[in-house]
Scaffold this active site. Sequence first.
Site, PDB file in Angstrom:
ATOM      1  N   TYR A   1       0.843  -1.201   0.000  1.00 18.31           N
ATOM      2  CA  TYR A   1       0.000   0.000   0.000  1.00 18.31           C
ATOM      3  C   TYR A   1       0.872   1.242   0.000  1.00 18.31           C
ATOM      4  CZ  TYR A   1       1.173   0.137   4.969  1.00 18.31           C
ATOM      5  OH  TYR A   1       1.858   0.181   6.161  1.00 18.31           O
ATOM      6  N   CYS A   2       0.262   2.368  -0.365  1.00 17.27           N
ATOM      7  CA  CYS A   2       0.946   3.667  -0.342  1.00 17.27           C
ATOM      8  C   CYS A   2      -0.102   4.746  -0.081  1.00 17.27           C
ATOM      9  CB  CYS A   2       1.691   3.912  -1.655  1.00 17.27           C
ATOM     10  SG  CYS A   2       0.639   3.841  -3.119  1.00 17.27           S
ATOM     11  N   THR A   3       0.246   5.995  -0.225  1.00 15.37           N
ATOM     12  CA  THR A   3      -0.657   7.086   0.146  1.00 15.37           C
ATOM     13  C   THR A   3      -1.920   7.127  -0.701  1.00 15.37           C
ATOM     14  OG1 THR A   3       1.282   8.381   0.772  1.00 15.37           O
ATOM     15  CG2 THR A   3      -0.813   9.559   0.592  1.00 15.37           C
TER      16      THR A   3
ATOM     17  N   ILE B   1      -4.020   4.696   1.164  1.00 14.66           N
ATOM     18  CA  ILE B   1      -4.364   4.963   2.563  1.00 14.66           C
ATOM     19  C   ILE B   1      -5.488   5.984   2.663  1.00 14.66           C
ATOM     20  CG2 ILE B   1      -3.479   5.812   4.776  1.00 14.66           C
ATOM     21  CD1 ILE B   1      -0.643   5.017   3.642  1.00 14.66           C
TER      22      ILE B   1
END
EC number: 1.14.-.-
Length: 341
Positions: free
Chosen positions: A192-194, A221
Amino acid sequence: MSSSEKQLSTPATIQTASTITICALYKFVRLDAYEALREPLSNKMASVDVKGTLLLAAEGINGTIAGPQTGIDTVLAFLGEQPGLDNISHKESYSEENPFHRTKVKLKKEIVTMGIEGIDPNQVVGTYVKPKDWNALISDPEVVLVDTRNDYEIEIGTFKNAINPNTETFREFPDYVAKNLDKNKHKKVAMYCTGGIRCEKSTAYLKEQGFEEVYHLEGGILKYLEEVPSTETMWEGECFVFDGRVAVNHELEQGQYDQCFACRFPLTDVEKESEHYVKGVSCHRCHDKVSEQQRSRYAERQRQISLAEERGESHIGGDIQNIIEERRQEKNDKKAKQANK
């Protein structure tokens, strides 16, 4: 690719005519004539008072912009008229101030820099997982959960039991994979990332390396925080964002962190009380790593920012994106000097 997403404001966010809309957007798509789009896109943004930075490359578009809602809508409509740029994935949040001071459209080799040739999320990518299904996936003991963000982002928040690759830039991620992940041992990998863009490329990279079950959080996120109630969350802390807010909490409101302009690490009010903290110059993490030349330059920039604030003006030196670019250039210059020794 995931469809466009409009991030709803929280009850605590009261929108008025002066409310600034912050729009994070990206799309991986083949843009053969991306250079020709630079000037008209920049002009369109400027004409509707939209600021921020957009990156254009042969592989697509990426960036964050901010301005009045009508301006954001105009820019999105303009992009939607361009070949291949309809249905751009985007998320919106709101602020009382514009976190950006300049309007920039830049031409790049990649819209998110991994530095590996031939990685194309349009051809192969991991399995998208909706925010509502994310908790169940990462609760599976067979799943290896990897945070693809940089160390200074992970410092203030991450998912429970996630692995921190301890990378300073996304360019270091392939090396982390080579040294720590094994396709024969790690059968299920979730990342996952922003906002989702780095995961598009990181999952594509793992698939190219032969990993079979690769998952990533659709919308990143920010989409998770929007859709999953705080009573059910597996997110711990705040989420770093690349604008003047520095971080947002679970309600997507501006968080409690400031940022050291020298090393980019987030700072709490307590950390800013350190004897090593000098606004715009250094903090307790980097005070012994900042050269005298850098210290002098940072101090002068901060002085100019303060003078501009006293006059009720904004100064481009205080723009987070400008600072990020400055630090990146310093790192590249340092590497170039070392390579020439």
